[in-house]
Design an enzyme around this catalytic site. Structure first.
Site, PDB file in Angstrom:
ATOM      1  N   ASN A 147      40.989  38.400  45.585  1.00 18.72           N
ATOM      2  CA  ASN A 147      41.631  38.657  44.287  1.00 18.72           C
ATOM      3  C   ASN A 147      40.734  38.277  43.105  1.00 18.72           C
ATOM      4  OD1 ASN A 147      41.843  35.896  44.400  1.00 18.72           O
ATOM      5  ND2 ASN A 147      44.047  35.857  44.791  1.00 18.72           N
ATOM      6  N   ARG A 285      42.126  26.378  37.166  1.00 19.54           N
ATOM      7  CA  ARG A 285      43.154  25.421  37.587  1.00 19.54           C
ATOM      8  C   ARG A 285      43.578  24.609  36.371  1.00 19.54           C
ATOM      9  NH1 ARG A 285      43.882  28.349  41.080  1.00 19.54           N
ATOM     10  NH2 ARG A 285      43.689  28.060  43.324  1.00 19.54           N
TER      11      ARG A 285
HETATM   12  P1  NDP Z   1      33.004  30.907  43.028  1.00 15.04           P
HETATM   13  O1  NDP Z   1      32.817  29.858  44.069  1.00 15.04           O
HETATM   14  O2  NDP Z   1      32.518  32.292  43.271  1.00 15.04           O
HETATM   15  O3  NDP Z   1      32.352  30.435  41.663  1.00 15.04           O
HETATM   16  C1  NDP Z   1      32.504  29.170  41.159  1.00 15.04           C
HETATM   17  C2  NDP Z   1      31.266  28.862  40.348  1.00 15.04           C
HETATM   18  O4  NDP Z   1      31.495  27.610  39.708  1.00 15.04           O
HETATM   19  C3  NDP Z   1      29.994  28.708  41.173  1.00 15.04           C
HETATM   20  O5  NDP Z   1      28.969  29.466  40.586  1.00 15.04           O
HETATM   21  C4  NDP Z   1      29.716  27.217  41.097  1.00 15.04           C
HETATM   22  O6  NDP Z   1      28.353  26.926  41.157  1.00 15.04           O
HETATM   23  C5  NDP Z   1      30.273  26.903  39.734  1.00 15.04           C
HETATM   24  N1  NDP Z   1      30.557  25.508  39.490  1.00 15.04           N
HETATM   25  C6  NDP Z   1      30.891  24.548  40.375  1.00 15.04           C
HETATM   26  N2  NDP Z   1      31.100  23.387  39.739  1.00 15.04           N
HETATM   27  C7  NDP Z   1      30.897  23.625  38.429  1.00 15.04           C
HETATM   28  C8  NDP Z   1      30.953  22.803  37.281  1.00 15.04           C
HETATM   29  N3  NDP Z   1      31.244  21.499  37.350  1.00 15.04           N
HETATM   30  N4  NDP Z   1      30.676  23.376  36.085  1.00 15.04           N
HETATM   31  C9  NDP Z   1      30.350  24.683  36.009  1.00 15.04           C
HETATM   32  N5  NDP Z   1      30.267  25.493  37.065  1.00 15.04           N
HETATM   33  C10 NDP Z   1      30.545  24.974  38.267  1.00 15.04           C
HETATM   34  O7  NDP Z   1      34.570  30.900  42.692  1.00 15.04           O
HETATM   35  P2  NDP Z   1      35.468  32.086  42.139  1.00 15.04           P
HETATM   36  O8  NDP Z   1      34.796  32.699  40.980  1.00 15.04           O
HETATM   37  O9  NDP Z   1      35.905  32.932  43.268  1.00 15.04           O
HETATM   38  O10 NDP Z   1      36.755  31.268  41.664  1.00 15.04           O
HETATM   39  C11 NDP Z   1      36.668  30.260  40.673  1.00 15.04           C
HETATM   40  C12 NDP Z   1      37.972  29.485  40.630  1.00 15.04           C
HETATM   41  O11 NDP Z   1      38.993  30.345  40.171  1.00 15.04           O
HETATM   42  C13 NDP Z   1      38.471  29.021  42.008  1.00 15.04           C
HETATM   43  O12 NDP Z   1      37.926  27.757  42.344  1.00 15.04           O
HETATM   44  C14 NDP Z   1      39.947  28.933  41.827  1.00 15.04           C
HETATM   45  O13 NDP Z   1      40.332  27.641  41.432  1.00 15.04           O
HETATM   46  C15 NDP Z   1      40.229  29.893  40.694  1.00 15.04           C
HETATM   47  N6  NDP Z   1      40.989  31.055  41.154  1.00 15.04           N
HETATM   48  C16 NDP Z   1      42.150  31.361  40.499  1.00 15.04           C
HETATM   49  C17 NDP Z   1      42.923  32.408  40.908  1.00 15.04           C
HETATM   50  C18 NDP Z   1      44.171  32.756  40.183  1.00 15.04           C
HETATM   51  O14 NDP Z   1      44.993  33.454  40.763  1.00 15.04           O
HETATM   52  N7  NDP Z   1      44.353  32.343  38.950  1.00 15.04           N
HETATM   53  C19 NDP Z   1      42.567  33.209  42.082  1.00 15.04           C
HETATM   54  C20 NDP Z   1      41.266  32.886  42.619  1.00 15.04           C
HETATM   55  C21 NDP Z   1      40.555  31.817  42.197  1.00 15.04           C
HETATM   56  P3  NDP Z   1      27.717  26.473  42.577  1.00 15.04           P
HETATM   57  O15 NDP Z   1      27.705  27.698  43.421  1.00 15.04           O
HETATM   58  O16 NDP Z   1      26.368  25.968  42.226  1.00 15.04           O
HETATM   59  O17 NDP Z   1      28.616  25.390  43.126  1.00 15.04           O
END
Ligand code: NDP
Length: 393
Positions: A147, A285
């Site tokens: 999603n 979140r």
């Molecule tokens: P991804 O894992 O694809 O992307 C998350 C990114 O965040 C990665 O590039 C990661 O970098 C980076 N990251 C990690 N820690 C930090 C930080 N402290 N500051 C900045 N960037 C950081 O996740 P998605 O894009 O798929 O999803 C993101 C979030 O969205 C999920 O964790 C979930 O909580 C939320 N979500 C919400 C939904 C909804 O229905 N509202 C549905 C799906 C997801 P690195 O790879 O280096 O760790």
């Protein structure tokens, strides 16, 4: 024979099945980056059906019962007398969704000696205490990418809704008015704005790509910098930290996972370092922000608007202040549960169950915890330091 305990959101108050607005949904075969969509042996539903609620059962009943398993589906998930707690002690598999999370705290995991698989029908497993799952040898899996584009579209919609003052203007129409000045006194074009994305992962990058044609100045912060060619293609300004980003933009859009580094990141201090009249959209979140600091900033005008679809806890109490704070454009947690997304995450749930029951490896990209450690996507997105998933409590 296994007991599968599945927690889904309640049926529509208007009854199930609904009258569908459309007869079909487009067929999507792959995601950006090359990952393929879920590929179970068969589907127990027609794509486009409402699957994420109790009567929808994620289309799993026929398949599971034909294999001799017991499927319990409930929306009653909170408190010691809930159906969820009643069935937990002999459940081998728990399926839950971030939209209506069955919080699998350490205490609940201790009450579930048979539990082997905690499956998120969607993305985001922070409702599971991952450290407790690691210690108990439970596999945690989710349907990665199912999603992500759905959420990205919702975030773009909410940015536009806030900046253009859409919902208050709509309300004037519903109320019989034609109050143009009242509608436009807080309405702006997005064009020319500085828009900052926190975390350019699957969702964040999809938002960047969708916003680029709006002729905005795009900024981002991520712990890992994007390839130079992507930065050039989208004309991105990279910031080395959150502070630098938030003080340089008009709109902040959050897509970072909830973990100790992001827990309560948006407190009064950080919000007060933003430009006056900034907007925040948060579909990641709720616990990435401090609830009451958001309310205060909207009241003083430090923030011009706040939108998103994530709350804590879920569902929020009727008197949760985000329901009534000024200049909000909140929805319930729906961005990742469109009928389009449901078809993908229900198929992914089935694919994971098929692999699990056949003792086949679950796709690496679906794994969060396996074999007593963070694994697959979980190893990249979470940290196991005793506070892997603060939302679980
Ligand atoms: P991804 O894992 O694809 O992307 C998350 C990114 O965040 C990665 O590039 C990661 O970098 C980076 N990251 C990690 N820690 C930090 C930080 N402290 N500051 C900045 N960037 C950081 O996740 P998605 O894009 O798929 O999803 C993101 C979030 O969205 C999920 O964790 C979930 O909580 C939320 N979500 C919400 C939904 C909804 O229905 N509202 C549905 C799906 C997801 P690195 O790879 O280096 O760790």
């Amino acid at each position: 024979m296994a007991k599968i305990l599945c927690v889904l959101y309640p049926d529509p108050v208007t009854g199930y099945p609904p009258v569908y607005a459309r007869d079909s949904i487009p067929s999507i075969t792959g995601y950006p980056g090359g990952q393929t969509v879920p590929d179970p042996d068969a589907l127990g539903f027609t794509p486009g059906q409402l699957l994420g609620c109790v009567s929808g059962e994620l289309g799993l009943r026929e398949y599971l019962e034909a294999a001799g398993h017991e499927l319990v589906v409930t929306s009653d998930k909170d408190g010691p007398d809930s159906e969820f707690e009643k069935h937990l002690p002999d459940a081998e598999v728990v399926i839950s969704q971030p939209f209506w999370p069955a919080y699998l705290s350490a205490e609940r995991i201790a009450k579930a000696p048979e539990l082997k698989l905690a499956l998120t029908a969607g993305i985001g497993s922070d409702h599971v205490d991952l450290d407790a799952a690691i210690k108990a040898g439970i596999t945690v899996a989710e349907v990665t990418y199912s999603n992500s584009i759905s959420v990205a579209e919702h975030a773009v919609m909410q940015i536009l809704a806030l900046v253009r003052n859409y919902l208050p203007s709509h309300q004037w129409v519903v109320d019989g008015g034609w109050n143009i000045a009242d509608c436009v006194e807080r309405a702006y074009d997005l064009e020319g704005f500085d828009v900052g994305i926190i975390a350019a992962g699957r969702i964040g990058q999809a938002v960047l790509r969708r916003l680029a044609p709006f002729d905005v100045n795009l900024h981002y912060f991520d712990t890992r910098r994007l390839p130079e060619e992507v930065e050039k293609e989208l004309n991105l300004t990279y910031h080395p930290d959150v502070q630098s980003l938030v003080s340089s933009v008009d709109v902040v859009d959050i897509h970072a996972p909830l973990h100790p580094q992001t827990y309560h990141l948006f407190d009064a201090n950080l919000i007060n370092s933003m430009r006056r009249g900034s907007y925040i959209v948060n579909t990641a979140r709720a616990e990435i922000t401090v609830r009451d600091d958001i309310v205060d900033a909207l009241r003083t005008g430090q923030l011009a608007g706040y939108a998103g679809d994530v709350w804590f806890p879920q569902p929020p109490a009727p008197d949760h202040p985000w329901r009534t704070m000024p200049h909000e454009a909140m929805t319930p947690h729906v961005s990742g549960s469109t009928l389009s997304a449901q078809a993908r995450y229900a198929a992914g749930t089935r694919e994971i169950l098929e692999d699990y029951f056949a003792s086949q490896p679950i796709r690496d990209e679906y794994l969060i915890v396996a074999g007593g450690a963070l694994a697959g996507t979980g190893a990249a997105s979470y940290t196991a330091d005793g506070k892997a998933s603060p939302g679980a409590e």
